[in-house]
Structure formats: C-alpha cells, structure tokens
Design an enzyme around this catalytic site. Structure first.
Site, PDB file in Angstrom:
ATOM      1  N   ASP A  36     -68.442 -20.696  -9.428  1.00 28.16           N
ATOM      2  CA  ASP A  36     -68.030 -21.990  -9.998  1.00 28.16           C
ATOM      3  C   ASP A  36     -66.952 -21.890 -11.082  1.00 28.16           C
ATOM      4  O   ASP A  36     -66.702 -22.869 -11.796  1.00 28.16           O
ATOM      5  CB  ASP A  36     -69.242 -22.746 -10.591  1.00 28.16           C
ATOM      6  CG  ASP A  36     -70.183 -23.224  -9.501  1.00 28.16           C
ATOM      7  OD1 ASP A  36     -69.750 -23.254  -8.328  1.00 28.16           O
ATOM      8  OD2 ASP A  36     -71.333 -23.569  -9.822  1.00 28.16           O
ATOM      9  N   HIS A  40     -50.255   1.719 -19.148  1.00 26.88           N
ATOM     10  CA  HIS A  40     -50.824   0.383 -18.941  1.00 26.88           C
ATOM     11  C   HIS A  40     -52.259   0.299 -19.470  1.00 26.88           C
ATOM     12  O   HIS A  40     -53.153  -0.243 -18.817  1.00 26.88           O
ATOM     13  CB  HIS A  40     -50.770  -0.003 -17.455  1.00 26.88           C
ATOM     14  CG  HIS A  40     -49.366  -0.210 -16.977  1.00 26.88           C
ATOM     15  ND1 HIS A  40     -48.978  -0.073 -15.674  1.00 26.88           N
ATOM     16  CD2 HIS A  40     -48.233  -0.527 -17.661  1.00 26.88           C
ATOM     17  CE1 HIS A  40     -47.681  -0.313 -15.569  1.00 26.88           C
ATOM     18  NE2 HIS A  40     -47.198  -0.589 -16.761  1.00 26.88           N
ATOM     19  N   ASP A  98     -47.930  -3.550 -26.857  1.00 27.76           N
ATOM     20  CA  ASP A  98     -47.000  -4.105 -25.872  1.00 27.76           C
ATOM     21  C   ASP A  98     -47.567  -5.469 -25.506  1.00 27.76           C
ATOM     22  O   ASP A  98     -48.564  -5.564 -24.785  1.00 27.76           O
ATOM     23  CB  ASP A  98     -46.937  -3.165 -24.660  1.00 27.76           C
ATOM     24  CG  ASP A  98     -45.923  -3.625 -23.610  1.00 27.76           C
ATOM     25  OD1 ASP A  98     -45.534  -4.804 -23.641  1.00 27.76           O
ATOM     26  OD2 ASP A  98     -45.543  -2.801 -22.763  1.00 27.76           O
ATOM     27  N   ASP A 117     -41.614  -9.914 -23.532  1.00 29.84           N
ATOM     28  CA  ASP A 117     -42.215  -8.603 -23.265  1.00 29.84           C
ATOM     29  C   ASP A 117     -41.725  -7.657 -24.361  1.00 29.84           C
ATOM     30  O   ASP A 117     -40.618  -7.143 -24.289  1.00 29.84           O
ATOM     31  CB  ASP A 117     -41.764  -8.143 -21.875  1.00 29.84           C
ATOM     32  CG  ASP A 117     -42.325  -6.783 -21.496  1.00 29.84           C
ATOM     33  OD1 ASP A 117     -43.206  -6.265 -22.214  1.00 29.84           O
ATOM     34  OD2 ASP A 117     -41.882  -6.239 -20.468  1.00 29.84           O
ATOM     35  N   HIS A 150     -41.103   6.583 -17.378  1.00 29.28           N
ATOM     36  CA  HIS A 150     -40.776   5.276 -16.785  1.00 29.28           C
ATOM     37  C   HIS A 150     -39.307   4.969 -17.003  1.00 29.28           C
ATOM     38  O   HIS A 150     -38.613   5.717 -17.675  1.00 29.28           O
ATOM     39  CB  HIS A 150     -41.672   4.174 -17.362  1.00 29.28           C
ATOM     40  CG  HIS A 150     -41.626   4.030 -18.861  1.00 29.28           C
ATOM     41  ND1 HIS A 150     -40.625   3.339 -19.516  1.00 29.28           N
ATOM     42  CD2 HIS A 150     -42.454   4.477 -19.838  1.00 29.28           C
ATOM     43  CE1 HIS A 150     -40.858   3.368 -20.819  1.00 29.28           C
ATOM     44  NE2 HIS A 150     -41.956   4.064 -21.039  1.00 29.28           N
ATOM     45  N   HIS A 177     -36.375  -3.595 -17.138  1.00 33.02           N
ATOM     46  CA  HIS A 177     -36.519  -4.385 -15.910  1.00 33.02           C
ATOM     47  C   HIS A 177     -35.995  -5.776 -16.208  1.00 33.02           C
ATOM     48  O   HIS A 177     -35.837  -6.163 -17.369  1.00 33.02           O
ATOM     49  CB  HIS A 177     -37.992  -4.432 -15.471  1.00 33.02           C
ATOM     50  CG  HIS A 177     -38.948  -4.782 -16.587  1.00 33.02           C
ATOM     51  ND1 HIS A 177     -39.189  -6.076 -16.982  1.00 33.02           N
ATOM     52  CD2 HIS A 177     -39.671  -4.008 -17.431  1.00 33.02           C
ATOM     53  CE1 HIS A 177     -40.047  -6.078 -17.989  1.00 33.02           C
ATOM     54  NE2 HIS A 177     -40.348  -4.822 -18.294  1.00 33.02           N
ATOM     55  N   HIS A 220     -41.979  -8.778 -14.834  1.00 34.97           N
ATOM     56  CA  HIS A 220     -41.084  -7.921 -14.049  1.00 34.97           C
ATOM     57  C   HIS A 220     -40.406  -8.889 -13.097  1.00 34.97           C
ATOM     58  O   HIS A 220     -40.901  -9.156 -12.012  1.00 34.97           O
ATOM     59  CB  HIS A 220     -41.867  -6.838 -13.304  1.00 34.97           C
ATOM     60  CG  HIS A 220     -42.434  -5.792 -14.217  1.00 34.97           C
ATOM     61  ND1 HIS A 220     -43.200  -4.756 -13.797  1.00 34.97           N
ATOM     62  CD2 HIS A 220     -42.318  -5.615 -15.561  1.00 34.97           C
ATOM     63  CE1 HIS A 220     -43.551  -3.988 -14.829  1.00 34.97           C
ATOM     64  NE2 HIS A 220     -43.021  -4.506 -15.919  1.00 34.97           N
ATOM     65  N   GLU A 268     -36.631  -0.546 -23.107  1.00 33.39           N
ATOM     66  CA  GLU A 268     -37.918  -0.039 -23.579  1.00 33.39           C
ATOM     67  C   GLU A 268     -38.078   1.473 -23.442  1.00 33.39           C
ATOM     68  O   GLU A 268     -38.969   1.926 -22.712  1.00 33.39           O
ATOM     69  CB  GLU A 268     -39.061  -0.761 -22.865  1.00 33.39           C
ATOM     70  CG  GLU A 268     -38.957  -0.842 -21.347  1.00 33.39           C
ATOM     71  CD  GLU A 268     -40.148  -1.566 -20.730  1.00 33.39           C
ATOM     72  OE1 GLU A 268     -41.279  -1.145 -20.975  1.00 33.39           O
ATOM     73  OE2 GLU A 268     -39.918  -2.570 -20.022  1.00 33.39           O
ATOM     74  N   TYR A 279     -44.046  10.005 -24.994  1.00 31.79           N
ATOM     75  CA  TYR A 279     -45.507  10.075 -24.955  1.00 31.79           C
ATOM     76  C   TYR A 279     -45.907  11.550 -24.945  1.00 31.79           C
ATOM     77  O   TYR A 279     -45.597  12.274 -24.002  1.00 31.79           O
ATOM     78  CB  TYR A 279     -46.025   9.357 -23.702  1.00 31.79           C
ATOM     79  CG  TYR A 279     -45.394   7.984 -23.546  1.00 31.79           C
ATOM     80  CD1 TYR A 279     -45.919   6.870 -24.196  1.00 31.79           C
ATOM     81  CD2 TYR A 279     -44.226   7.809 -22.792  1.00 31.79           C
ATOM     82  CE1 TYR A 279     -45.324   5.614 -24.067  1.00 31.79           C
ATOM     83  CE2 TYR A 279     -43.615   6.568 -22.675  1.00 31.79           C
ATOM     84  CZ  TYR A 279     -44.169   5.471 -23.308  1.00 31.79           C
ATOM     85  OH  TYR A 279     -43.558   4.239 -23.200  1.00 31.79           O
ATOM     86  N   ARG A 292     -43.280   3.492 -27.972  1.00 30.26           N
ATOM     87  CA  ARG A 292     -42.343   2.716 -27.151  1.00 30.26           C
ATOM     88  C   ARG A 292     -41.786   1.619 -28.031  1.00 30.26           C
ATOM     89  O   ARG A 292     -42.527   1.051 -28.857  1.00 30.26           O
ATOM     90  CB  ARG A 292     -43.057   2.139 -25.916  1.00 30.26           C
ATOM     91  CG  ARG A 292     -42.162   1.305 -25.028  1.00 30.26           C
ATOM     92  CD  ARG A 292     -42.695   1.085 -23.603  1.00 30.26           C
ATOM     93  NE  ARG A 292     -43.916   0.314 -23.533  1.00 30.26           N
ATOM     94  CZ  ARG A 292     -45.107   0.825 -23.281  1.00 30.26           C
ATOM     95  NH1 ARG A 292     -45.248   2.123 -23.084  1.00 30.26           N
ATOM     96  NH2 ARG A 292     -46.179   0.031 -23.239  1.00 30.26           N
ATOM     97  N   GLU A 300     -39.680  -1.793 -27.426  1.00 28.96           N
ATOM     98  CA  GLU A 300     -39.191  -2.639 -26.327  1.00 28.96           C
ATOM     99  C   GLU A 300     -38.647  -3.962 -26.842  1.00 28.96           C
ATOM    100  O   GLU A 300     -39.332  -4.689 -27.566  1.00 28.96           O
ATOM    101  CB  GLU A 300     -40.338  -2.914 -25.342  1.00 28.96           C
ATOM    102  CG  GLU A 300     -39.957  -3.865 -24.215  1.00 28.96           C
ATOM    103  CD  GLU A 300     -41.039  -4.030 -23.164  1.00 28.96           C
ATOM    104  OE1 GLU A 300     -42.234  -3.910 -23.513  1.00 28.96           O
ATOM    105  OE2 GLU A 300     -40.688  -4.293 -22.002  1.00 28.96           O
TER     106      GLU A 300
END
Ligand code: GLY
Ligand code: MN
Ligand code: MN
Length: 445
Positions: free
Chosen positions: A36, A240, A257, A268, A347, A351, A358, A381, A385, A402, A404
């Site tokens: 529901d 992520h 992020d 972003d 990475h 983008h 993205h 970005e 790491y 990072r 960005e």
C-alpha cells in the site's frame, strides 16, 4: 518553467521529426515500495521535458502537421472521489488549459484512439526498450493497424528511438533551464555549507545527511537528485557509499557527495573536509593535489574544447601530484599512458548534468569527442582514494577525497554554478572554526 518553454520544446522536436511522423512519450510507471505504499512519484525526464505534466498515468502524443491539433495528452479524468483519497488531478480540461494540450483524452480510451493517430504516418518515434509494458502496447496498436491493411490502411514502417533527437535537445540548456540549475546548485551549496558548519566528532554520518536534507527542503528542493553519500574515513574511499551510518571521528576526513533536485533539475556537488575542522599534513597534501586538478579541469571548460580535455588536464595534475608525494614512481607521461593512477583515481572527471544527474547527451560524435558549446552543463569531479595497500605509507591510508563542481559552458568560458561552497582548505577551516567559535561563545553566554 513557463508553458511557453514547453511549447517551444515540442515545436522544435516536431520540426526535427518531420510531418509524416508521430512521437509517443509515456509518463513513468508508479513503483511499489511496500504494501500500500508507493515510491515518491518522479515524472520521466523526457516526458516532463516535453509536457511539464507532473501526473502519473499519462501519455503525450505529438503529431506534426495534424489539422485537429499536434499535441495530444492522454491522462486521468477528474474524479472527486479518487481526488479526495489521492490528490488533485488536472483532468482533461486542465491538460488543455494549464498544460497547453491541443486536445486531451481519458487514458482509459488510449487503445481506441491511438491506432487511428498512427494511420498514414511513416515514422514512429518512441523510447524503445525502456519500458517493456509500453513496448508491448505500441506493438499491439501497430498490429491492430496491420490487420486493416486490406482496407487500405497504411501502417508506419519505421520505428526510431526518440533519444537521438530529444537527448540532443536536452543537452543544450535554455536560459530558463540555466536559471533553474543555478538555483538547484545554490540550494545544494547552502546544504553543503550547513554540513560543514555543524560537523563535529561524535556525530553520525546520517546526521550530516539530515542537515543536507533539511536545508534543501527548506529552500523548496523536496528531493535529492540521488541518495546522498556521506563517507567518513575509509568510507570516503567507497565511490557510491550510501549507508551513512558510521560515527564521525576526529582526525578523519568526511566526503559528502550530495545534490538536490529543483523543479526536476539536478545539482551534484562533492566536498571533503576534516571532521575535527583542521586538515592533517597528509590530508592537506593530498587535498591540494585534488584541488589543483579540479581547477585545471575547470580551466578546460571553454567552448571549442572537446569533452575529454578537462579529464586529460585532471589526470596530468593528479599523476604529477602522486609522483611528487612518492605514491607513484616514473615519468608522468608514461604513468598516464599506462593508467598507473587507476588504483587511486578510477572514475572519469565528470558527466553531463541536467534533469538527470548523469544526464543524457552523447559524449562522442562518431569517433571524435564532443566539442563543448555554450549551454552545456557538466560536472568536474577529480578525486583520490587511498585504500590500505602494500607499498603505500600508512599516513595515506583511508583518505578519500573528491571535489565536485557543476559547470555551465558559456560564450566566454564557463560559470561554476556551485562556486558558493568553499573548497580552498583555509576557507573550509575558517568556516568550520567560525562554527566552533560561535558555539563556544553560546556556551559561555
Ligand atoms: N553523485 C554521483 C556522481 O557524482 O556522479
Ligand atoms: Mn557527479
Ligand atoms: Mn556527485
């Protein structure tokens, strides 16, 4: 966004499609979260881009050159009882008056009406393969027509993915879209600054996430463009990471992020800062390499440069920095060629950004990287790491960084939409110190 903006988009698309064609664009299906309870409804980006219509169970049809109206909307009818339970509906009249449809029909009548609209059209544009139920429905309409071929009914012969035309349009942001994206970036910037101001050792990662959500919602951004990443210490090295449930520890960095969605447009942004308010020597040394890469990449965001130039600039700075800090050994050119930076930077540098985080749009045209043009929006970005590994000095372990930004290509160069969030280490430390000073004063008073 005004009605005129959506009309302009439909006109442009119809011009590109040509007169003997038809486009069919469906709203997103509703998804069940649990019994529901549905997931919050987010219109399909292509559908919303063309219609501005926020409701579920709707299909837009564009029929260029049709005498009795080129833009038809199938949607739910008004129903006082259903609206009492589940909220207001525009209804057929609202679809025409408020959303500019030339004609509107009940969604329940689509199977009877749509085959007729397909008759004598040569090309059908739709997002093939995105929604199997809808694919089946389109094929059923086509098969109905095929059965009437002996009666002289012509069935369309070409099926074309709508993406090629529509996603290229979405790549170039209009002045109104830029304004909305600026706002999305400004709200996310305030959210990041708030997280920096309140952060202190002992808090949980999700408490910083809560600050981000709170600030975003306060300014009208009800949803985030993607789940926020709040990763402290080793968690900052998981690209992520979304668990966000570890305690924030003195001496560690925290990587956030997070970007909100404002009127269906995304921001972003990533910032990395010390939990305790002061960078250690090793953290600052690595941070400065990433920051220099961020600046170098942004410098390459100018019309006429190609898509990969910011990435190439970032790779050069990051690799040079890794050599300088003793984390890589060899000639920078050779290390880049051999992708020796990959264990530390796995990475790409960015983008496209727009209605989707993205966003759509090709990165290459044929074999060539796409050339940057005014109106395109992208992220920059770079990151580093450092997970524990043999041969890596312990002082670097579990540092994930990072930085960005969201960047608009302008006629002259670029505009950094996320510029309001500090990224210079001294500025970050000052902002965080301001917080603690204020707090101490409050305690004394
Ligand atoms: N937040 C997803 C990304 O930075 O691409
Ligand atoms: Mn991004
Ligand atoms: Mn991001």
């Amino acid at each position: 966004m005004t009605k005129i903006e959506f009309t302009r988009r439909r006109k442009r698309l119809m011009q590109a499609m040509g007169r003997d064609s038809i486009a069919i664009v469906s709203a997103s299906p509703v998804r069940q979260r649990n019994r529901d309870v549905e997931y919050p409804y987010r219109p399909d980006s292509d559908f919303y881009y063309l219609t501005g219509f926020p409701e579920q169970e709707a299909v837009a049809v564009l029929v260029p050159g049709r005498d009795h109206g080129e833009y038809l909307l199938f949607c739910r009818e008004n129903d006082p009882q259903m609206e009492t339970w589940n909220g207001r509906r525009a209804g057929l009249e609202g679809a025409m008056e408020r959303y500019g449809a030339d004609d509107a029909f009940p969604i329940s009548d689509i199977d009877e009406i749509l085959p007729g609209l397909l008759e004598n059209r040569e090309r059908v544009y739709y997002a093939m393969g995105c929604n199997t139920d809808f694919d089946r429905q389109v094929m059923e309409w086509i098969n109905l027509l095929r059965k009437k071929s002996r009666a002289g009914v012509h069935t369309p012969g070409e099926f074309i993915a709508l993406d090629h035309l529509l996603h290229d349009m979405r790549l170039y942001k209009s002045a109104t879209e830029v304004k909305t994206m600026r706002k999305a970036a400004q709200i996310a910037s305030m959210a990041h600054q708030r997280a920096m101001r309140v952060c202190q050792p002992g808090m949980m990662e999700y408490q910083l996430e809560a600050e981000i959500l709170h600030e975003s919602m306060l300014h009208g951004a009800r949803f985030q463009a993607y789940p926020s990443i709040v990763g402290s210490g080793a968690n900052g090295c998981i690209l992520h990471y979304t668990e966000n449930e570890s305690p924030l520890k003195e001496g560690e960095l925290v990587l956030i992020d997070a970007g909100c969605e404002y009127e269906c447009y995304a921001s972003d942004i990533t910032r990395t800062f010390p939990v305790g308010g002061t960078f250690s020597k090793a953290q600052r040394a690595l941070y400065e390499v990433v920051l220099e890469a961020n600046y170098a990449a942004i410098e390459q965001v100018v019309p006429g440069n190609h898509w990969n130039q910011p990435h190439e600039a970032a790779l050069k700075v990051l690799t040079r920095g890794l050599v300088r800090l003793g984390l890589l050994k060899g000639r920078v050119d050779t290390l880049i060629k051999n992708e020796a930076y990959r264990p530390f930077f796995m990475h790409r540098t960015g983008h496209w950004l727009g209605m989707d985080v993205h966003d759509v749009g090709d990165y290459k045209v044929g074999e060539e990287w796409r050339v940057l043009e005014p109106g395109m929006v992208l992220t920059i970005e770079p990151g580093l790491y450092l997970t524990p590994a043999k041969g890596i000095a312990k002082k670097w372990w579990n540092i994930g960084i990072r930085i960005e930004d969201d960047v608009l290509v302008t006629k002259e160069g670029c505009e950094v939409l996320s510029r309001e969030v500090p990224k210079e280490p001294d500025e970050i430390e000052a902002l965080m110190a301001g917080r603690s000073l204020r707090k101490k004063r409050a305690i004394r008073e």
